[in-house]
Design an enzyme around this catalytic site. Sequence first.
Site, mmCIF file in Angstrom:
data_model
loop_
_atom_site.group_PDB
_atom_site.id
_atom_site.type_symbol
_atom_site.label_atom_id
_atom_site.label_comp_id
_atom_site.label_asym_id
_atom_site.label_seq_id
_atom_site.Cartn_x
_atom_site.Cartn_y
_atom_site.Cartn_z
ATOM 1 N N ASP A 29 0.925 -1.290 -0.072
ATOM 2 C CA ASP A 29 0.039 -0.155 -0.048
ATOM 3 C C ASP A 29 1.040 1.209 0.018
ATOM 4 O O ASP A 29 1.947 1.285 0.812
ATOM 5 C CB ASP A 29 -0.789 -0.088 1.190
ATOM 6 C CG ASP A 29 -2.054 0.919 1.208
ATOM 7 O OD1 ASP A 29 -3.040 0.456 1.202
ATOM 8 O OD2 ASP A 29 -1.779 2.246 1.006
ATOM 9 N N ILE A 30 0.428 2.315 -0.936
ATOM 10 C CA ILE A 30 1.342 3.250 -1.056
ATOM 11 C C ILE A 30 1.407 4.364 0.125
ATOM 12 O O ILE A 30 2.089 5.121 0.600
ATOM 13 C CB ILE A 30 1.000 4.089 -2.195
ATOM 14 C CG1 ILE A 30 2.090 5.275 -2.682
ATOM 15 C CG2 ILE A 30 -0.195 5.020 -1.970
ATOM 16 C CD1 ILE A 30 1.602 5.553 -4.311
ATOM 17 N N GLN A 41 -15.310 2.218 0.953
ATOM 18 C CA GLN A 41 -14.241 1.865 -0.080
ATOM 19 C C GLN A 41 -13.725 3.059 -0.937
ATOM 20 O O GLN A 41 -14.558 3.460 -1.670
ATOM 21 C CB GLN A 41 -14.891 0.778 -0.972
ATOM 22 C CG GLN A 41 -14.022 0.231 -1.956
ATOM 23 C CD GLN A 41 -14.461 -0.848 -2.891
ATOM 24 O OE1 GLN A 41 -15.864 -1.047 -3.000
ATOM 25 N NE2 GLN A 41 -13.968 -1.424 -3.528
ATOM 26 N N HIS A 51 -10.315 -5.346 -3.262
ATOM 27 C CA HIS A 51 -9.029 -5.479 -2.413
ATOM 28 C C HIS A 51 -9.179 -5.576 -1.272
ATOM 29 O O HIS A 51 -9.830 -5.462 -0.416
ATOM 30 C CB HIS A 51 -8.116 -4.149 -2.903
ATOM 31 C CG HIS A 51 -8.485 -2.805 -2.102
ATOM 32 N ND1 HIS A 51 -9.771 -1.955 -2.975
ATOM 33 C CD2 HIS A 51 -8.517 -1.962 -1.084
ATOM 34 C CE1 HIS A 51 -9.876 -1.117 -2.241
ATOM 35 N NE2 HIS A 51 -9.309 -1.058 -1.272
HETATM 36 P P1 5GP Z 1 -9.960 1.703 0.447
HETATM 37 O O1 5GP Z 1 -10.348 2.401 1.399
HETATM 38 O O2 5GP Z 1 -10.484 1.631 -0.771
HETATM 39 O O3 5GP Z 1 -10.057 0.092 1.126
HETATM 40 O O4 5GP Z 1 -8.350 1.807 0.430
HETATM 41 C C1 5GP Z 1 -7.608 1.837 -0.697
HETATM 42 C C2 5GP Z 1 -6.251 1.758 -0.347
HETATM 43 O O5 5GP Z 1 -5.523 1.905 -1.578
HETATM 44 C C3 5GP Z 1 -5.686 2.922 0.364
HETATM 45 O O6 5GP Z 1 -4.807 2.150 1.704
HETATM 46 C C4 5GP Z 1 -4.559 3.428 -0.560
HETATM 47 O O7 5GP Z 1 -3.333 3.903 0.422
HETATM 48 C C5 5GP Z 1 -4.285 2.585 -1.432
HETATM 49 N N1 5GP Z 1 -3.836 3.051 -2.616
HETATM 50 C C6 5GP Z 1 -4.242 4.020 -3.337
HETATM 51 N N2 5GP Z 1 -3.797 4.393 -4.405
HETATM 52 C C7 5GP Z 1 -2.729 3.784 -4.447
HETATM 53 C C8 5GP Z 1 -1.743 3.555 -5.645
HETATM 54 O O8 5GP Z 1 -1.591 4.110 -6.524
HETATM 55 N N3 5GP Z 1 -0.610 2.587 -5.291
HETATM 56 C C9 5GP Z 1 -0.713 1.946 -4.056
HETATM 57 N N4 5GP Z 1 0.246 0.909 -3.847
HETATM 58 N N5 5GP Z 1 -1.900 2.072 -3.017
HETATM 59 C C10 5GP Z 1 -2.704 2.927 -3.467
#
Ligand code: 5GP
Length: 120
Positions: free
Chosen positions: A29-30, A90, A96
Amino acid sequence: MECVFCKIVNGEIPCKKIYEDDNVLVFLDINPYSLGHTLIIPKKHVLDFETIDEELLMNILKVAKNISKLVCDKLGADGYKLIQNNGLAQEVKHFHLHIIPVYNDEKKMSIDEVYKKITE
Ligand code: 5GP
Ligand code: ZN
């Protein structure tokens, strides 16, 4: 195509890849919640838990079993959480599964150092 995770799958956006097979991609995760915060995604675009087909979900869970152990062993984590967000929760609208290691005493480490430890 606007989906950021599809762009990662296509190689348009770089990622710190830990594992891939025909159906699944795993990367750091970034913006990590803890050291070694990892995401597991299907390579094909699927929205969420409701719409993912069961076979693909089982593939992802199998990978999650192996990768959570790998990441935690390499980084010396004391436990981990599996989190999967949907709907309002999300942010990225491509299915994911988060693996979030938990530490008794979390070290300070850059994402490059974490990646090196996991992949060496
Ligand atoms: P959600 O809240 O949708 O479950 O989490 C999305 C996750 O994706 C977040 O933890 C965010 O840091 C990660 N994320 C978003 N954009 C990128 C990206 O371009 N690269 C990576 N490696 N992670 C990302
Ligand atoms: Zn996508």
